[in-house]
Motif scaffolding. Structure first.
Motif, mmCIF file in Angstrom:
data_model
loop_
_atom_site.group_PDB
_atom_site.id
_atom_site.type_symbol
_atom_site.label_atom_id
_atom_site.label_comp_id
_atom_site.label_asym_id
_atom_site.label_seq_id
_atom_site.Cartn_x
_atom_site.Cartn_y
_atom_site.Cartn_z
ATOM 1 N N HIS A 68 -5.762 -4.565 3.386
ATOM 2 C CA HIS A 68 -6.591 -5.049 2.274
ATOM 3 C C HIS A 68 -8.037 -4.576 2.369
ATOM 4 N N CYS A 78 -3.493 -4.821 -6.054
ATOM 5 C CA CYS A 78 -2.756 -5.079 -4.813
ATOM 6 C C CYS A 78 -2.004 -6.408 -4.926
ATOM 7 N N CYS A 86 -2.436 -8.807 -3.173
ATOM 8 C CA CYS A 86 -3.395 -9.877 -2.880
ATOM 9 C C CYS A 86 -4.247 -10.200 -4.101
ATOM 10 N N CYS A 145 -6.809 -1.808 -2.700
ATOM 11 C CA CYS A 145 -6.655 -1.995 -1.242
ATOM 12 C C CYS A 145 -5.904 -0.789 -0.652
HETATM 13 ZN ZN LIG Z 1 -4.961 -6.319 -1.068
#
Ligand SMILES: [Zn+2]
Length: 447
Positions: free
Chosen positions: A262, A272, A274, A279
């Motif tokens: 990340h 991503c 996340c 990332c």
């Molecule tokens: Zn990420």
């Protein structure tokens, strides 16, 4: 040539200091057990002389280790030039197993060894954790644990502990996954759920980060074992890093260090798992390679279809063999980003080796030359830093292997975690000779 690293201050290492009698005894049990593991069979007198413990203490400690099934008595050994021959003590542990599991986006892996490190079990099942609820994933994990515990029981092996590897940020004190973006897990109390489900028959369950466990497996017994400064990269849908610096795993203030996947590398890149943009894992994760090469089978496009990462790689290799030019270009693109991101790691940690795990290892012949050139271009020390990529030979089982290793380490650090056998009767022993290799019993559940 392989060297050997040690867990060196890893979790579970006993602390010395003011201690009550029970703590001193635990520590001495650990001392004798480790001594036998490291130096092989020897008499009680030899153990006493070599550890500095007195003979009576060693005799008492040995009785307890025998009752717990951790050591055994073997053929007569001469205690010394004038001593009468007595039975030697040796590490047993063939009846005590360490079980490690890994839950990842598209599979659950199980790996078990005995205390001597002999592999007892090694399998992986396909499972679509990405499109499952945490509850459903934990049910599947519980089923895998039950199956593994049963298989070990058939081998006459009691499970001493279970560690589950998860690709995310883990509160290891409670066994809770704080965040595992690619699994969609947020605040999942894995250890509590599994213990309530009694999957492990009262055996303690711990949870840890997959990349950290894999790095410890590499450091203790992998291709770069013993290299005090190494970085391990998981090559999955997500990319995690396990950083060994100066012979110790780098945890950080909360144990969250190593989330290299990340690190932002492209502000105009893709979203991503996340939720952030660009990332590193959006450039080098398995999902991006699959999307570039086999877009019809991209992750998340066939909800009901579970595909093992090895199957996806076989398909990618088959397309390359058939002359599909997209594959070579896509792998080179991953290699470039791999080297560029690794340059950041080299600038920060100055590792001697970057071990490529998971799918990176399978494509290492193509990835490494490109990544190495890019690393030297972007790393501020250039070729002076002498950092090489090497391919792991643990495949997709590095994390579950490391998880089992953590359990072994806990037993060696505190032998009282293994129960005294019922009336200290001998448990069924596996042959350590001849052709009865427990690995040949490997049961791979149907996919
Ligand atoms: Zn990420």
């Amino acid at each position: 040539m392989r060297r050997e690293g040690t867990w060196n201050g890893g979790p579970g290492t006993p602390r010395r200091g003011p201690a009550d009698q029970a703590t001193v005894r635990r520590s001495n049990l650990a001392l004798v057990l480790r001594h036998l593991r490291e130096h092989g069979a020897r008499s009680r007198s030899a153990v006493a002389a070599e550890t500095g413990l007195n003979k009576t203490t060693v005799t008492s400690l040995a009785s307890e280790l025998l009752a717990r099934g951790l050591i055994k008595e073997t053929g007569p050994q001469h205690a010394g030039a004038v001593g009468r021959p007595g039975l030697a003590l040796a590490l047993d542990g063939s009846g005590v197993g360490a079980l490690g599991l890994e839950v990842n986006v598209d599979y659950i892996a199980a790996f078990a060894t005995d205390l001597a490190g002999r592999v007892l079990l090694d399998w992986r099942i396909s499972f679509n954790a990405m499109n499952s609820t945490p509850e459903r994933s934990l049910e599947e994990l519980a089923g895998a644990i039950r199956q593994a515990v049963d298989e070990l029981a058939l081998l006459g092996v009691r499970v001493a502990g279970i560690t589950v590897a998860v690709p995310g940020l883990i509160d290891t004190t409670t066994g809770t996954v704080d965040v595992a973006p690619n699994l969609g897990w947020y605040g999942v109390p894995v250890a509590t759920v599994l213990e309530r489900a009694d999957v492990s028959r009262d055996v303690p369950v711990t949870v840890d980060n997959d990349a950290n466990l894999a790095a410890l497996a590499e450091f203790t017994s992998g291709v770069a074992a013993g290299t005090p400064d190494l970085v391990y990269l998981t090559g999955e849908v997500g990319i995690g890093g396990g950083i060994i610096a100066g012979g110790r795993l780098l945890g950080g203030a909360d144990g969250f260090a190593g989330e290299v996947g990340h690190v932002p590398v492209d502000p105009s890149g893709d979203r991503c798992g996340c939720g952030r943009i660009g990332c590193w894992e959006t450039k080098v994760g398995l999902a991006v390679l699959v999307r570039m090469v086999t877009p019809d089978n991209a992750y998340g496009t066939h909800d009901g279809m579970v595909r093992d990462p090895e199957e996806r790689l076989s398909e990618i290799e088959a397309r390359q063999a058939a002359g599909d030019p997209r594959v070579t270009e896509a792998v080179a693109e991953v290699g470039r980003w791999l080297g560029r991101g690794a340059a950041t790691l080299v600038n920060l940690f100055n590792p001697r080796v970057i071990v490529l795990g998971g799918y990176f290892a399978r494509l290492a012949d193509q990835l490494i030359p490109v990544a190495q050139a890019e690393l030297e271009r972007w790393g501020v020390a250039g070729s002076i830093a002498r950092c090489s990529f090497v391919a792991s030979d643990f495949g997709f089982c590095a994390a579950s292997r490391g998880a089992a290793g953590l359990v072994v380490e806990r037993v060696l650090s505190d032998p009282t975690t293994v129960d005294i056998r019922a009336s200290a009767m001998p448990v069924p022993q596996m042959s350590t000779e001849g052709s009865a290799d427990p690995v040949s019993h490997r049961a791979k559940p149907p996919r």
